[in-house]
Write an enzyme that holds these catalytic residues in place. Structure first.
Site, mmCIF file in Angstrom:
data_model
loop_
_atom_site.group_PDB
_atom_site.id
_atom_site.type_symbol
_atom_site.label_atom_id
_atom_site.label_comp_id
_atom_site.label_asym_id
_atom_site.label_seq_id
_atom_site.Cartn_x
_atom_site.Cartn_y
_atom_site.Cartn_z
ATOM 1 N N GLU A 177 33.668 42.563 46.395
ATOM 2 C CA GLU A 177 34.209 43.894 46.076
ATOM 3 C C GLU A 177 33.120 44.864 45.621
ATOM 4 O O GLU A 177 31.996 44.459 45.317
ATOM 5 C CB GLU A 177 35.290 43.797 45.005
ATOM 6 C CG GLU A 177 34.761 43.288 43.677
ATOM 7 C CD GLU A 177 35.596 43.754 42.483
ATOM 8 O OE1 GLU A 177 35.875 44.957 42.364
ATOM 9 O OE2 GLU A 177 35.939 42.890 41.660
ATOM 10 N N LYS B 195 37.096 54.951 42.055
ATOM 11 C CA LYS B 195 37.712 53.619 41.985
ATOM 12 C C LYS B 195 38.959 53.645 42.863
ATOM 13 O O LYS B 195 39.892 54.396 42.608
ATOM 14 C CB LYS B 195 38.046 53.289 40.533
ATOM 15 C CG LYS B 195 38.712 51.943 40.333
ATOM 16 C CD LYS B 195 39.009 51.713 38.861
ATOM 17 C CE LYS B 195 40.020 50.598 38.678
ATOM 18 N NZ LYS B 195 40.482 50.510 37.280
ATOM 19 N N ASP C 176 51.233 48.769 31.882
ATOM 20 C CA ASP C 176 49.971 48.702 32.631
ATOM 21 C C ASP C 176 49.793 47.312 33.245
ATOM 22 O O ASP C 176 49.398 46.359 32.581
ATOM 23 C CB ASP C 176 48.790 49.046 31.715
ATOM 24 C CG ASP C 176 47.495 49.234 32.499
ATOM 25 O OD1 ASP C 176 47.470 48.867 33.690
ATOM 26 O OD2 ASP C 176 46.515 49.742 31.924
ATOM 27 N N SER D 222 48.099 45.624 36.702
ATOM 28 C CA SER D 222 47.186 45.956 37.803
ATOM 29 C C SER D 222 47.838 45.781 39.174
ATOM 30 O O SER D 222 48.575 44.817 39.412
ATOM 31 C CB SER D 222 45.948 45.071 37.729
ATOM 32 O OG SER D 222 45.112 45.325 38.836
ATOM 33 N N ALA D 223 47.492 46.700 40.068
ATOM 34 C CA ALA D 223 47.916 46.579 41.467
ATOM 35 C C ALA D 223 47.319 45.325 42.118
ATOM 36 O O ALA D 223 47.800 44.884 43.169
ATOM 37 C CB ALA D 223 47.510 47.827 42.249
ATOM 38 N N LYS E 181 40.445 37.601 32.148
ATOM 39 C CA LYS E 181 39.681 38.142 31.022
ATOM 40 C C LYS E 181 40.628 38.533 29.902
ATOM 41 O O LYS E 181 41.701 39.074 30.144
ATOM 42 C CB LYS E 181 38.937 39.379 31.533
ATOM 43 C CG LYS E 181 37.913 39.923 30.571
ATOM 44 C CD LYS E 181 37.223 41.117 31.174
ATOM 45 C CE LYS E 181 35.806 40.751 31.544
ATOM 46 N NZ LYS E 181 35.130 41.802 32.266
HETATM 47 N N1 PSU Z 1 37.664 42.870 35.634
HETATM 48 C C1 PSU Z 1 36.371 42.597 35.433
HETATM 49 N N2 PSU Z 1 35.434 43.303 36.113
HETATM 50 C C2 PSU Z 1 35.789 44.277 37.018
HETATM 51 C C3 PSU Z 1 37.173 44.550 37.228
HETATM 52 C C4 PSU Z 1 38.080 43.823 36.514
HETATM 53 O O1 PSU Z 1 36.040 41.734 34.642
HETATM 54 O O2 PSU Z 1 34.904 44.899 37.615
HETATM 55 C C5 PSU Z 1 37.585 45.587 38.234
HETATM 56 C C6 PSU Z 1 38.015 44.938 39.565
HETATM 57 O O3 PSU Z 1 37.610 45.775 40.627
HETATM 58 C C7 PSU Z 1 39.530 44.930 39.447
HETATM 59 C C8 PSU Z 1 39.771 46.218 38.730
HETATM 60 O O4 PSU Z 1 40.193 44.904 40.703
HETATM 61 O O5 PSU Z 1 38.731 46.287 37.754
HETATM 62 C C9 PSU Z 1 41.141 46.256 38.074
HETATM 63 O O6 PSU Z 1 41.405 47.528 37.614
HETATM 64 P P1 PSU Z 1 42.879 47.891 37.094
HETATM 65 O O7 PSU Z 1 43.048 47.076 35.841
HETATM 66 O O8 PSU Z 1 42.840 49.365 36.841
HETATM 67 O O9 PSU Z 1 43.820 47.522 38.176
HETATM 68 MN MN MN Z 2 46.141 49.506 35.244
#
Ligand code: PSU
Ligand code: MN
Length: 304
Positions: A26, A88, A140, A142-143, A161
């Site tokens: 990614e 992003k 919240d 994540s997608a 994490k």
């Molecule tokens: N967690 C990490 N490092 C990252 C991400 C998540 O430890 O770089 C990034 C990844 O690209 C993941 C995104 O898909 O954050 C998730 O963002 P959100 O929580 O806004 O969906």
């Molecule tokens: Mn989110």
């Protein structure tokens, strides 16, 4: 399927056509997950690690509106230098970046989408998005989790994490039918640390066993991906209680500043790195390299 927006690097296209192992990588981890220049150095080292482990790396992003599967060193450097200025890009954002011919760093969700378009089945990263702590109020989620429910790509990561709520994330994944496989572990790794209070759904000890399960899943047209949770190497692991303390204070700062939505995860990643004086960054780099090696072995086994 002919996709007029998709550019697959010729080396990768050939490898896929010949049934050779390819590993997707990614780009939000480059732009938003780590600071420059460590982000570029790491992205290039991860590509090399994939090659050394017998597969072909395909770093994925959107550049000038083109869906790119396989980036050059210059393109990786460009995204790394852009940092937070890069967009992003998750599932919802893709058509807008494409239509405006913009640049987008792909999250786990959108990297899965592009990998699937190219026919790549294995993807390595550091951490995935999940259900955030306090999601019962913020909603919240994540997608990335929705994508795992519907897109045929296995994501190798270092577990979940603890900026996230591990228990709620596992519940959500269960509901969505996404299996969480522990590589040589019974307990779910928590990114910086090898263990958490939670168990994985299945423990598998060999890349071939993982590849076989993926083959079975997709041969039956069971849609969606899988999480392959790979513990951080022992020598780089951090103590759960130390990092939890740091994460808690980062979340408090985030709430005080009113940061939410897509800005949450990048804010927390940067704060944790700052508060641990780069110790978390070192751990992050080590675990991504470790995941790249495992993903490559799974991709090789999948091609057998
Ligand atoms: N967690 C990490 N490092 C990252 C991400 C998540 O430890 O770089 C990034 C990844 O690209 C993941 C995104 O898909 O954050 C998730 O963002 P959100 O929580 O806004 O969906
Ligand atoms: Mn989110």
């Amino acid at each position: 399927m002919l996709n007029p927006y998709l550019d697959i690097h010729p080396d990768i296209e050939r490898a896929i056509a010949e049934g050779k192992p390819v590993v997707a990588l990614e780009s939000t981890i480059i732009s938003h997950g780590m600071p420059y220049p460590q982000n570029v150095e790491t992205a290039l080292r991860v590509e090399q690690k994939v090659r050394d482990s017998g597969a072909i790396p395909a770093t994925i992003a959107i550049l000038k509106g083109r869906l790119k599967v396989g980036l050059s060193e210059e393109e990786i450097t460009y995204l790394g230098q852009q940092g937070l200025k890069a967009m992003k890009t998750s599932r919802r954002d893709i058509p807008f970046i494409v239509a405006t011919k913009g640049d987008g760093a792909t999250t786990v969700a959108s990297t899965m989408i592009l990998a699937d378009m190219a026919g790549i089945r294995v993807f390595a990263t550091g951490g995935i998005g999940g259900v955030h702590r306090g999601a019962e109020n913020s909603l919240d989620i994540s997608a990335d989790l929705e994508e795992l429910a519907q897109t045929k790509v296995a994501v190798v990561c270092a577990g979940i994490k603890s900026i996230l709520d591990l228990g709620l994330t596992l519940e959500y994944l269960e509901t969505k039918g996404v299996p969480v496989v522990g590589y040589q572990t019974d307990t779910l790794p928590a990114f910086y640390s090898r263990e958490s209070a939670f168990n994985v759904d299945y423990r598998l000890d060999a890349p071939q066993q993982i590849a076989d399960a993926l083959k079975a899943k997709w041969a039956m047209s069971l849609e969606g991906g899988a999480i392959i949770a790979n513990p951080i190497p022992k020598e780089h692991a951090m103590a759960n209680e130390d990092i939890d303390h740091v994460i808690q204070s980062a979340i408090e700062e985030m709430d005080a500043q009113g940061i939410k939505g897509k800005a949450s995860t990048p804010f927390l990643l940067a704060k944790v790195a700052e508060k641990t004086q780069g110790e978390s960054l070192k751990a992050n780099i080590a675990l991504v390299l470790n995941n790249a090696a495992l993903a490559s072995k799974i991709a090789v086994a999948y091609c057998n």
